[in-house]
Design a protein around this motif. Structure first.
Motif, mmCIF file in Angstrom:
data_model
loop_
_atom_site.group_PDB
_atom_site.id
_atom_site.type_symbol
_atom_site.label_atom_id
_atom_site.label_comp_id
_atom_site.label_asym_id
_atom_site.label_seq_id
_atom_site.Cartn_x
_atom_site.Cartn_y
_atom_site.Cartn_z
ATOM 1 N N GLN A 72 0.841 -1.209 0.000
ATOM 2 C CA GLN A 72 0.000 0.000 0.000
ATOM 3 C C GLN A 72 0.865 1.244 0.000
ATOM 4 N N ASP A 73 1.935 1.233 0.785
ATOM 5 C CA ASP A 73 2.852 2.381 0.805
ATOM 6 C C ASP A 73 3.465 2.605 -0.571
ATOM 7 N N LEU A 74 3.876 1.527 -1.227
ATOM 8 C CA LEU A 74 4.457 1.648 -2.564
ATOM 9 C C LEU A 74 3.430 2.191 -3.553
ATOM 10 N N GLN A 75 2.199 1.730 -3.474
ATOM 11 C CA GLN A 75 1.156 2.225 -4.368
ATOM 12 C C GLN A 75 0.898 3.713 -4.115
ATOM 13 N N ASP A 76 0.895 4.111 -2.854
ATOM 14 C CA ASP A 76 0.698 5.523 -2.511
ATOM 15 C C ASP A 76 1.862 6.367 -3.025
ATOM 16 N N GLN A 77 3.057 5.850 -2.874
ATOM 17 C CA GLN A 77 4.235 6.579 -3.343
ATOM 18 C C GLN A 77 4.237 6.690 -4.864
ATOM 19 N N ILE A 78 3.829 5.611 -5.548
ATOM 20 C CA ILE A 78 3.763 5.653 -7.011
ATOM 21 C C ILE A 78 2.713 6.662 -7.455
ATOM 22 N N THR A 79 1.581 6.679 -6.784
ATOM 23 C CA THR A 79 0.535 7.654 -7.107
ATOM 24 C C THR A 79 1.046 9.083 -6.874
ATOM 25 N N ALA A 80 1.723 9.290 -5.758
ATOM 26 C CA ALA A 80 2.283 10.607 -5.462
ATOM 27 C C ALA A 80 3.338 10.988 -6.498
ATOM 28 N N LEU A 81 4.150 10.023 -6.902
ATOM 29 C CA LEU A 81 5.172 10.274 -7.910
ATOM 30 C C LEU A 81 4.536 10.643 -9.247
ATOM 31 N N LYS A 82 3.466 9.951 -9.622
ATOM 32 C CA LYS A 82 2.756 10.276 -10.860
ATOM 33 C C LYS A 82 2.203 11.700 -10.813
ATOM 34 N N GLU A 83 1.647 12.075 -9.673
ATOM 35 C CA GLU A 83 1.116 13.435 -9.516
ATOM 36 C C GLU A 83 2.233 14.466 -9.593
ATOM 37 N N ASP A 84 3.361 14.158 -8.964
ATOM 38 C CA ASP A 84 4.508 15.072 -9.008
ATOM 39 C C ASP A 84 5.025 15.226 -10.442
ATOM 40 N N ILE A 85 5.095 14.115 -11.175
ATOM 41 C CA ILE A 85 5.557 14.171 -12.566
ATOM 42 C C ILE A 85 4.574 14.986 -13.401
ATOM 43 N N HIS A 86 3.279 14.797 -13.171
ATOM 44 C CA HIS A 86 2.263 15.568 -13.895
ATOM 45 C C HIS A 86 2.410 17.061 -13.598
#
Length: 107
Positions: free
Chosen positions: A14-28
């Motif tokens: 779950q932490d990895l999924q949250d971090q990936i989601t946050a990373l996607k938002e940061d990249i966007h």
């Protein structure tokens, strides 16, 4: 002990999924920021080019006016010389015509 490991895996996944989601938002967000900055820079370059073009155009118009005045003054001087010495002017014009004919005949 197996339950603790499974719970740790779930939290980690779950932490990895949250971090990936946050990373996607940061990249966007970063992509939008870079795009906006590029558009701003493009606009600034366009405005700078327009200013330079306008300055060059004004300078060219100014130089054209100066050259036109110079040509007019030269024409008036030549006209005065022709009126003062009409026979010499006819002789010079005939000589220039003869030279132009020679050059044209050689080609």
């Amino acid at each position: 002990m197996a339950r603790a490991t499974a719970a740790t895996k779930d939290v980690t996944t779950q932490d990895l999924q949250d971090q990936i989601t946050a990373l996607k938002e940061d990249i966007h967000t970063l992509t939008e920021t870079l795009s906006s900055k590029a558009q701003d820079n493009g606009q600034a370059l366009k405005q700078g080019a327009q200013v330079a073009f306008d300055a060059a155009k004004a300078k060219g118009a100014e130089q054209a006016e100066v050259m036109q005045k110079h040509a007019q003054a030269t024409y008036e001087q030549v006209e005065d010389k022709v009126r003062d010495n009409p026979s010499a002017s006819v002789g010079i014009a005939a000589g220039l015509g003869f030279l132009a004919g020679l050059v044209a005949a050689r080609r």
